[in-house]
Structure formats: C-alpha cells, structure tokens
Design a protein around this motif. Structure first.
Motif, PDB file in Angstrom:
ATOM      1  N   ALA A  61       0.838  -1.200   0.000  1.00  0.00           N
ATOM      2  CA  ALA A  61       0.000   0.000   0.000  1.00  0.00           C
ATOM      3  C   ALA A  61       0.874   1.252   0.000  1.00  0.00           C
ATOM      4  N   THR A  80      -0.226   4.036   1.217  1.00  0.00           N
ATOM      5  CA  THR A  80      -0.735   4.858   2.306  1.00  0.00           C
ATOM      6  C   THR A  80       0.153   4.846   3.532  1.00  0.00           C
ATOM      7  N   LYS A 109       0.689   2.116   5.353  1.00  0.00           N
ATOM      8  CA  LYS A 109       0.414   0.873   6.075  1.00  0.00           C
ATOM      9  C   LYS A 109       1.226  -0.238   5.431  1.00  0.00           C
ATOM     10  N   ALA A 159      -8.230  -0.351  -3.376  1.00  0.00           N
ATOM     11  CA  ALA A 159      -7.035   0.448  -3.116  1.00  0.00           C
ATOM     12  C   ALA A 159      -6.729   1.312  -4.340  1.00  0.00           C
ATOM     13  N   CYS A 160      -6.427   2.567  -4.109  1.00  0.00           N
ATOM     14  CA  CYS A 160      -6.116   3.491  -5.207  1.00  0.00           C
ATOM     15  C   CYS A 160      -4.748   3.167  -5.794  1.00  0.00           C
ATOM     16  N   TRP A 168      -1.215   4.289  -7.748  1.00  0.00           N
ATOM     17  CA  TRP A 168      -0.293   5.406  -7.553  1.00  0.00           C
ATOM     18  C   TRP A 168      -0.472   6.468  -8.626  1.00  0.00           C
TER      19      TRP A 168
END
Length: 153
Positions: free
Chosen positions: A79, A81, A83, A123-124, A126
């Motif tokens: 991820a 983010t 995390k 999940a986005c 990049w």
C-alpha cells in the motif's frame, strides 16, 4: 438487440464479460481458483535502447542503473498509504526510467509491475488514468508503482 442498463437487467441471460473481470470462488472440489483459471501472459521484456549517434540523447548513468535479472520475478505490491499491507501480487517488469506505462514515462524510483492477483480491490493506484483508478481495474495490466513499495519474493 436488448440493451442492459443495470446488472439486474441481465439476470438469467447470457452476456459477454471480460475474462479478467471474472472471479472464481473456491469450492470444496477445487483447491485454488487461481490454479484452475488461465494466468496472465508473461510481461514482455524490452532491452534498453542504445544511443545510435552522438546527436541522439545519450543514456545517462542514472537511467542505465536499472535492476537486471528481476524481470518477471514475482513481487508483492504494498500500500502507498504507509500501512505495511500487501494489496496485490504481480511480476516485476522493469525499473528503467525511460520505459513507459500507458504512454507515460516511468521516471526515477518507480517500477513497472504486471498485476496478477489483487488483495485489496478498492485500493487506489499510484498513478491513476482514465481507465485505471483502483487496483481492481489493474488486474492483467501493467502499472507504475513506487520502487520502495515493491517487494521481490
């Protein structure tokens, strides 16, 4: 020809659906849904271009410092983010900054990764595009990902 506006309009009918958007759920008879489905073909391996003449743009030392021998090696996509969570599994293609991903140069500190299995569908990505905004959209295609968030296995 009937036009379907919603998924419910297609119940009990046959519809064409992209194969990479079908998810097979495991049942007691099958050991793994992935083992029974067709896998994504291997990522193409491109050799870096050599400068043809003095007038052409030379390959800089930075752009020539790409990882060698990692092509098509299995990797985990983490991820972005912060995390420490695996959001997808795929195959390392290249970290050559001159290579492109969906017509955009990869650039420094990035990796081109072929996405085979998505763990976190929403999940986005990049670098979103008009067609790829979340990891579910990236199944079976290559995406750019920060190099420090890709772990070779």
């Amino acid at each position: 020809m009937t036009e379907f506006l919603d998924l419910e309009d297609s119940v009990n009918t046959f519809v064409a659906w992209p194969a990479n958007r079908v998810i097979f759920e495991a049942s007691p008879e099958t050991s793994s849904p992935i083992a029974n489905s067709e896998s994504t073909p291997p990522a193409p391996i491109k050799k870096p271009m050599k400068a043809m003449s003095e007038s052409s743009t030379p390959i800089t030392q930075e752009s020539n410092q790409m990882e060698t021998g990692n092509e098509n090696k299995k990797c985990l996509v983490m991820a972005i983010t912060g995390k420490k969570r695996v959001i997808a599994e795929g195959r390392w293609s290249t970290n050559d900054p001159l290579q492109t991903v969906h017509f955009v140069p990869l650039g420094p500190n990035a990796v081109k990764v072929w996405i085979d299995v998505v763990k976190v569908k929403d999940a986005c990505v990049w670098r979103p595009s008009s067609e790829i905004e979340c990891m579910e959209d990236a199944i079976g295609t290559a995406i750019a990902w920060p190099e420090d968030k890709v772990v070779l296995v």
